[in-house]
Scaffold this active site. Structure first.
Site, PDB file in Angstrom:
ATOM      1  N   GLU A  64       0.844  -1.226   0.000  1.00  0.00           N
ATOM      2  CA  GLU A  64       0.000   0.000   0.000  1.00  0.00           C
ATOM      3  C   GLU A  64       0.871   1.265   0.000  1.00  0.00           C
ATOM      4  O   GLU A  64       0.557   2.261  -0.660  1.00  0.00           O
ATOM      5  CB  GLU A  64      -0.895   0.023   1.232  1.00  0.00           C
ATOM      6  CG  GLU A  64      -1.818  -1.173   1.409  1.00  0.00           C
ATOM      7  CD  GLU A  64      -1.193  -2.276   2.271  1.00  0.00           C
ATOM      8  OE1 GLU A  64       0.001  -2.611   2.073  1.00  0.00           O
ATOM      9  OE2 GLU A  64      -1.881  -2.799   3.149  1.00  0.00           O
ATOM     10  N   TRP A 114      19.011 -39.824 -15.938  1.00  0.00           N
ATOM     11  CA  TRP A 114      17.972 -39.097 -15.235  1.00  0.00           C
ATOM     12  C   TRP A 114      16.644 -39.735 -15.550  1.00  0.00           C
ATOM     13  O   TRP A 114      16.451 -40.243 -16.633  1.00  0.00           O
ATOM     14  CB  TRP A 114      17.975 -37.620 -15.680  1.00  0.00           C
ATOM     15  CG  TRP A 114      19.177 -36.881 -15.179  1.00  0.00           C
ATOM     16  CD1 TRP A 114      20.309 -36.639 -15.886  1.00  0.00           C
ATOM     17  CD2 TRP A 114      19.368 -36.326 -13.858  1.00  0.00           C
ATOM     18  NE1 TRP A 114      21.203 -35.936 -15.099  1.00  0.00           N
ATOM     19  CE2 TRP A 114      20.649 -35.743 -13.857  1.00  0.00           C
ATOM     20  CE3 TRP A 114      18.581 -36.248 -12.706  1.00  0.00           C
ATOM     21  CZ2 TRP A 114      21.170 -35.098 -12.746  1.00  0.00           C
ATOM     22  CZ3 TRP A 114      19.113 -35.632 -11.596  1.00  0.00           C
ATOM     23  CH2 TRP A 114      20.388 -35.043 -11.603  1.00  0.00           C
ATOM     24  N   ARG A 143      12.697 -24.690  -5.353  1.00  0.00           N
ATOM     25  CA  ARG A 143      13.789 -24.537  -4.383  1.00  0.00           C
ATOM     26  C   ARG A 143      13.958 -23.058  -4.007  1.00  0.00           C
ATOM     27  O   ARG A 143      14.090 -22.712  -2.840  1.00  0.00           O
ATOM     28  CB  ARG A 143      15.104 -25.056  -4.970  1.00  0.00           C
ATOM     29  CG  ARG A 143      15.144 -26.562  -5.139  1.00  0.00           C
ATOM     30  CD  ARG A 143      16.505 -27.012  -5.629  1.00  0.00           C
ATOM     31  NE  ARG A 143      16.620 -28.461  -5.665  1.00  0.00           N
ATOM     32  CZ  ARG A 143      17.733 -29.098  -6.041  1.00  0.00           C
ATOM     33  NH1 ARG A 143      18.810 -28.412  -6.406  1.00  0.00           N
ATOM     34  NH2 ARG A 143      17.780 -30.417  -6.039  1.00  0.00           N
ATOM     35  N   ALA A 158      12.879 -41.855  -0.160  1.00  0.00           N
ATOM     36  CA  ALA A 158      11.652 -42.612   0.086  1.00  0.00           C
ATOM     37  C   ALA A 158      11.318 -42.716   1.572  1.00  0.00           C
ATOM     38  O   ALA A 158      10.160 -42.577   1.970  1.00  0.00           O
ATOM     39  CB  ALA A 158      11.790 -44.001  -0.544  1.00  0.00           C
ATOM     40  N   ASP A 170       8.108 -41.033   3.568  1.00  0.00           N
ATOM     41  CA  ASP A 170       7.185 -41.839   4.382  1.00  0.00           C
ATOM     42  C   ASP A 170       7.022 -41.225   5.764  1.00  0.00           C
ATOM     43  O   ASP A 170       5.910 -41.109   6.283  1.00  0.00           O
ATOM     44  CB  ASP A 170       7.732 -43.272   4.497  1.00  0.00           C
ATOM     45  CG  ASP A 170       6.890 -44.135   5.424  1.00  0.00           C
ATOM     46  OD1 ASP A 170       7.426 -44.588   6.469  1.00  0.00           O
ATOM     47  OD2 ASP A 170       5.691 -44.291   5.155  1.00  0.00           O
TER      48      ASP A 170
HETATM   49  N1  LIG Z   1      16.802 -38.355 -10.419  1.00  0.00           N
HETATM   50  C1  LIG Z   1      15.965 -37.285 -10.477  1.00  0.00           C
HETATM   51  C2  LIG Z   1      15.796 -36.444  -9.362  1.00  0.00           C
HETATM   52  N2  LIG Z   1      16.505 -36.721  -8.236  1.00  0.00           N
HETATM   53  C3  LIG Z   1      16.376 -36.006  -7.127  1.00  0.00           C
HETATM   54  C4  LIG Z   1      17.345 -36.179  -5.997  1.00  0.00           C
HETATM   55  O1  LIG Z   1      17.454 -37.562  -5.744  1.00  0.00           O
HETATM   56  C5  LIG Z   1      18.729 -35.657  -6.390  1.00  0.00           C
HETATM   57  O2  LIG Z   1      19.668 -36.054  -5.407  1.00  0.00           O
HETATM   58  C6  LIG Z   1      18.763 -34.119  -6.357  1.00  0.00           C
HETATM   59  O3  LIG Z   1      17.769 -33.583  -7.173  1.00  0.00           O
HETATM   60  C7  LIG Z   1      20.105 -33.664  -6.906  1.00  0.00           C
HETATM   61  O4  LIG Z   1      20.152 -32.295  -6.607  1.00  0.00           O
HETATM   62  P1  LIG Z   1      21.262 -31.390  -7.327  1.00  0.00           P
HETATM   63  O5  LIG Z   1      22.597 -32.020  -7.048  1.00  0.00           O
HETATM   64  O6  LIG Z   1      21.117 -30.029  -6.696  1.00  0.00           O
HETATM   65  O7  LIG Z   1      20.916 -31.400  -8.792  1.00  0.00           O
HETATM   66  N3  LIG Z   1      14.933 -35.418  -9.438  1.00  0.00           N
HETATM   67  C8  LIG Z   1      14.245 -35.139 -10.574  1.00  0.00           C
HETATM   68  O8  LIG Z   1      13.456 -34.198 -10.620  1.00  0.00           O
HETATM   69  N4  LIG Z   1      14.393 -35.937 -11.679  1.00  0.00           N
HETATM   70  C9  LIG Z   1      15.231 -36.987 -11.674  1.00  0.00           C
HETATM   71  O9  LIG Z   1      15.355 -37.665 -12.688  1.00  0.00           O
END
Ligand SMILES: Nc1c(/N=C/[C@@H](O)[C@H](O)[C@H](O)COP(=O)(O)O)[nH]c(=O)[nH]c1=O
Length: 362
Positions: A53, A171, A185, A295, A299
């Site tokens: 404002e 990937w 992020r 994972a 959970d």
């Molecule tokens: N394997 C994959 C991911 N994997 C995600 C996490 O397991 C990775 O450790 C993390 O993103 C790595 O972070 P960085 O080093 O900052 O790039 N995340 C995605 O979206 N697609 C994927 O195929």
């Protein structure tokens, strides 16, 4: 009135310029209209700087007198780092104030509106309230629950695997989908992973966007302090790293991790209890956390009922294999009556991948 919606939609768009920058404050937009002309607008861009404002009124100058002000959040009525906006609007002598949503802080909710009405200003509340609440869902959650807003993200193959049975995961999703993750992020105060992800992927967990952006605090859940000392999160000095450990980790072991950008947070219990963790992080002014796995961590957050939004990316790939990990591992739910039910908020395609945004049903 339908032109109220038109101007409020504009104020909401302007508010979005502050998203990811204003923490721990909300993102707010304001538009000043006089005789059907827009004479000023503004957004709150950074905590401690003027509110929306104030920017809008300054731009309007003397046209603000007798004008209508559209603002996406109830004008503040308490002295924070800046003087109260409700007093400013009274002082300037605006004729009408249209507000999208009221302040979620029970201590101040309605006080700004009260002050305006007592000064004889015509106040309308609730124009595009839904959109305004959605825009600041993180801020509203933090203010009303005093715990950080938690966004959980995972990326999996179409058959729901986050890695092959041999642990490979580079990937699964495409470059565009992985870029999209960096937008999440940059607008969270912290990014959180489990130590198993640090050991498996040695992630940086930093923001790599073409336009740059602030790195969130990196939080590693590591009950027994197993984070490798040569891990990027320890060595790269790119961002702060907080390692959360159980109460049984010795002070000698902790001493080995003393680094300028590394902080060890010891829980009061041998294991990391998620609700206790969230209270502790809120006390450190962490208003939002982006949980990127793995994972087991997913959970524990799900079973603690600690997730407000889920971002799931699905790649057109089949990985297969009974041992290949799925996004939510750990203990899980035994009965269908206990599972976490979601509302699907949005489904998009990103490059060749599908992105689903979901939120737990209340
Ligand atoms: N394997 C994959 C991911 N994997 C995600 C996490 O397991 C990775 O450790 C993390 O993103 C790595 O972070 P960085 O080093 O900052 O790039 N995340 C995605 O979206 N697609 C994927 O195929």
């Amino acid at each position: 009135m339908q032109h109220d919606e038109r101007y409020m939609r504009l104020a909401l768009e302007i508010a979005k310029t502050g998203i990811g920058q204003t923490s721990p404050n909300p993102a707010v937009g304001a538009v000043v209209v006089k005789n059907g002309e827009i004479v000023g607008f503004g957004a709150h861009l950074k905590a401690g700087e003027p509110h929306a404002e104030v920017h809008a009124i300054r731009m309007a100058g003397d046209k603000a007198k007798g004008a209508t002000v559209y603002v996406t959040l109830e004008p503040c009525s308490h002295f924070g780092k800046t003087p109260p906006c409700a007093d400013l609007l009274v002082e300037i002598g605006v004729q009408r104030v249209v507000i999208a949503t009221t302040d979620p802080n029970p201590l101040v909710a309605g006080k700004g509106i009260e002050k305006l009405r007592q000064a004889g200003i015509d106040v309308t509340v609730g124009v595009l309230k839904e959109e305004a609440d959605e825009l600041n869902r993180v801020f509203f959650h933090y203010i009303t629950t005093k715990t950080p807003f938690v966004t959980m993200k995972f990326a999996s193959s179409l058959d729901g695997k986050i890695a092959t049975k041999t642990g490979e995961s580079k990937w699964i999703t495409s470059e565009e989908a992985r870029q999209d993750v960096h937008h999440y992020r940059v607008c969270h105060d912290a990014i959180l992973v489990g130590v198993d992800t640090v050991i498996a992927d040695n992630p940086s967990l930093t923001v790599r966007l073409p336009e740059g952006g602030k790195n969130p605090i990196r939080i590693i859940l590591d009950t027994h302090l197993r984070t490798p000392l040569d891990a990027k999160v320890i060595q790269d000095g790119e961002a702060e790293t907080w390692i959360v450990v159980g109460s049984e980790v010795s002070s000698e072991r902790i001493a080995r991790y003393t680094r300028p950008n590394v902080r060890i947070l010891s829980m009061p219990t041998p294991t990391i209890e998620i609700r206790e963790l969230l209270n502790m992080l809120a006390a450190h002014k962490i208003t939002s956390i982006f949980v990127e796995g793995g994972a087991k961590v997913h959970d524990s957050f799900i079973r603690a009922g600690a997730v407000q939004e889920i971002i799931a990316y699905f790649a057109p790939k089949i990985i297969g294999g009974r041992e290949a990990k799925t996004p939510v591992g750990g203990i899980g739910f035994a009965h269908m009556t206990d599972v976490l039910e979601l509302t699907i908020k949005r489904v998009e395609t990103i490059g060749q991948d599908i992105k689903i945004i979901a939120a737990p049903k209340r």
